[in-house]
Design an enzyme around this catalytic site. Structure first.
Site, mmCIF file in Angstrom:
data_model
loop_
_atom_site.group_PDB
_atom_site.id
_atom_site.type_symbol
_atom_site.label_atom_id
_atom_site.label_comp_id
_atom_site.label_asym_id
_atom_site.label_seq_id
_atom_site.Cartn_x
_atom_site.Cartn_y
_atom_site.Cartn_z
ATOM 1 N N PHE A 1 0.845 -1.196 0.000
ATOM 2 C CA PHE A 1 0.000 0.000 0.000
ATOM 3 C C PHE A 1 0.888 1.258 0.000
ATOM 4 C CE2 PHE A 1 -2.910 3.130 1.845
ATOM 5 C CZ PHE A 1 -4.050 2.892 1.103
ATOM 6 N N ASP B 1 0.716 -4.783 8.226
ATOM 7 C CA ASP B 1 -0.416 -3.880 8.032
ATOM 8 C C ASP B 1 -1.668 -4.734 7.837
ATOM 9 O OD1 ASP B 1 -2.353 -2.075 7.123
ATOM 10 O OD2 ASP B 1 -0.841 -0.771 6.214
ATOM 11 N N TYR C 1 -11.902 1.804 9.671
ATOM 12 C CA TYR C 1 -13.027 2.303 8.864
ATOM 13 C C TYR C 1 -13.359 1.413 7.680
ATOM 14 C CZ TYR C 1 -9.016 4.439 6.439
ATOM 15 O OH TYR C 1 -7.818 4.647 5.825
ATOM 16 N N LYS C 2 -12.623 0.315 7.516
ATOM 17 C CA LYS C 2 -12.927 -0.606 6.413
ATOM 18 C C LYS C 2 -13.925 -1.653 6.926
ATOM 19 C CE LYS C 2 -8.812 0.745 4.020
ATOM 20 N NZ LYS C 2 -7.372 0.624 3.841
ATOM 21 N N ARG D 1 -12.318 -3.069 -8.119
ATOM 22 C CA ARG D 1 -12.249 -3.885 -6.913
ATOM 23 C C ARG D 1 -13.640 -4.159 -6.375
ATOM 24 N NH1 ARG D 1 -8.249 -1.695 -2.345
ATOM 25 N NH2 ARG D 1 -10.040 -0.325 -2.232
HETATM 26 C C1 PLP Z 1 -6.582 1.762 3.905
HETATM 27 C C2 PLP Z 1 -5.180 1.432 4.203
HETATM 28 C C3 PLP Z 1 -4.360 2.336 4.908
HETATM 29 C C4 PLP Z 1 -4.896 3.666 5.294
HETATM 30 O O1 PLP Z 1 -4.045 4.466 6.031
HETATM 31 P P1 PLP Z 1 -4.613 5.858 6.584
HETATM 32 O O2 PLP Z 1 -3.530 6.386 7.415
HETATM 33 O O3 PLP Z 1 -5.880 5.559 7.313
HETATM 34 O O4 PLP Z 1 -4.915 6.712 5.405
HETATM 35 C C5 PLP Z 1 -3.071 1.934 5.206
HETATM 36 N N1 PLP Z 1 -2.593 0.731 4.814
HETATM 37 C C6 PLP Z 1 -3.357 -0.138 4.116
HETATM 38 C C7 PLP Z 1 -2.808 -1.475 3.724
HETATM 39 C C8 PLP Z 1 -4.656 0.184 3.780
HETATM 40 O O5 PLP Z 1 -5.408 -0.674 3.097
#
Ligand code: PLP
Length: 401
Positions: free
Chosen positions: A122, A199, A224-225, A373
């Protein structure tokens, strides 16, 4: 083709869908990016504002808010992370916590010069590690992964040596949905003396996680996911208990201090997970997590995973039957054991399709350069809804040809 109403009728979690708001959307296929709100969340927010915030004012901090980063962290740990108490906090954003843990990790291995990461991780993880490498004069070792799969233990074994301080990957790849073998990679990293930072943003709440059992050193993820915490809800961090005393996170704020209200000279970290905090915790934005954890606990992560696997398998079945003949490629693992909760479909031109889908209330998301997706959240998505959304993709694609 399997009839979606039969799948819904046989779904033991079907009734949970009624506990969400926003079920009037035609087909919501982006639960892996922003979960839907629960009805209970709207009530809890209102109640919190009227009774706790307005009713208690500053006293709320000593009533219980002060403890929320830890007590909610413990609850999340036991319901969704396989983490014993005292190792998880809720705070900040994933990006900020990722920085704090990665910096702490490389500083704990000061004579090692390398960080391992994959090139398809990511973006925020890649950017943060680039920054840390520049700050600390370290070298990033980029592993190239198969874009329709993801990181394999053998690839880590190939490049690891005793100069590696930190190894960092996503549990579920945000693009392909590849589910990494966390325990196997940890074992390889530990044999070389490196620390691991995972992560969990795309797995938490959809895929069972056993941080303690898998020997994970450090982990972060967002709420939030699949955890439905709402836009920008705070993240979580896990540090294995025997590392808590050793690691020193770099953002030394007063809330992570041993005695915040002494307001004394000099920083001394609080013992345990509280030392991971920096500034005032986002209490208001933690309110939804209470409702979401109640729901996840009652459904059970094993049942959630089972439905998630059925949903993604159904998405693949529909894609194979309807979309592959129209030139769409499947860019996700076929093996359900190696697949997280979402699948990615590929075809040049999907970016222009997205707008037309959104106009009609079918909401997947798009990832450059050409990936659509499909991320059905197990607790809020029905098989019928998935079928409806995929059939509109088919209709629009066949009209375009
Ligand atoms: C959604 C996501 C993030 C989001 O990071 P934020 O700091 O909340 O913007 C980080 N890592 C992964 C793998 C994600 O899917």
């Amino acid at each position: 083709m399997t009839d979606p109403t039969a799948l819904d009728a046989a779904d033991p979690l079907a009734a949970y869908r009624d506990q969400f708001l926003a079920t009037d959307v035609v087909s919501y296929l982006d639960g892996n990016s922003l979960g839907r709100p629960l009805k209970a969340t709207a009530e809890l927010m209102d109640e919190f504002i009227r009774e706790q915030w307005a009713g208690r004012l500053i006293r709320g901090w000593t009533d219980e808010w002060w403890e929320w980063p830890i007590t909610l962290g413990d609850r999340l740990g036991s319901i969704a992370l396989g983490a014993a108490n005292g190792q998880v906090v809720i705070a900040d954003s994933t990006t900020v916590l990722f920085y704090k843990l990665a910096r702490a990790a490389v500083d704990a291995r000061p004579h090692r010069r390398k960080i391992l990461i994959d090139q398809d991780n990511f973006p925020t993880d890649r950017y943060v590690l680039e920054g840390i490498a520049a700050e600390r004069g370290l070298e990033l070792v980029w592993i190239t992964t198969d874009p329709v799969a993801g990181i394999e233990p053998a690839q880590v074994a190939d490049v690891i040596d005793d100069d590696v301080a930190l190894v960092s990957f996503s549990h579920v790849a945000y693009r392909s949905g590849w589910l990494a073998d966390v325990a196997a990679i940890n074992e390889i990293a530990h044999a070389a003396g490196a620390l691991t930072l995972w992560d969990l943003s795309h797995s938490v709440g959809a895929v069972p996680i056993e941080l303690d059992e898998w020997g994970v050193d450090l982990a972060v993820g967002c709420t939030y996911k699949y955890l439905n915490g709402g836009p920008g809800s705070p993240a979580f961090a896990y540090v294995r208990d025997d590392l808590l005393a050793e690691l020193r996170q770099p953002i030394q704020g007063w809330i992570g201090h041993r005695a915040s209200f002494e307001m004394g000279p000099g920083y001394e970290p609080a013992k345990g997970a509280r030392g991971l905090l920096s500034g005032t915790p986002p209490i208001l934005a933690m309110v939804p997590l209470h409702a979401n954890l109640d729901m996840l606990e009652s459904a059970g992560i094993a049942a959630v995973r089972q439905k998630s696997q059925r949903l993604s398998a159904y998405a693949l079945e529909l894609a194979d039957e309807w979309l592959v003949p129209l030139g769409v490629a499947i860019a996700s693992p076929r093996d359900p054991a190696r697949r997280g909760g979402h699948v990615t479909l590929q075809k040049p031109g999907f970016d222009t399709l997205l707008e037309r889908l959104w106009e009609r209330g079918v909401l997947p998301d798009y990832r450059r350069p050409d990936g659509l997706r499909i991320g059905p959240a197990p607790l809020s998505t029905s098989f019928t809804e998935l079928h409806t959304g995929m059939s509109l993709v088919r209709d629009l694609l066949s009209r375009a040809d």
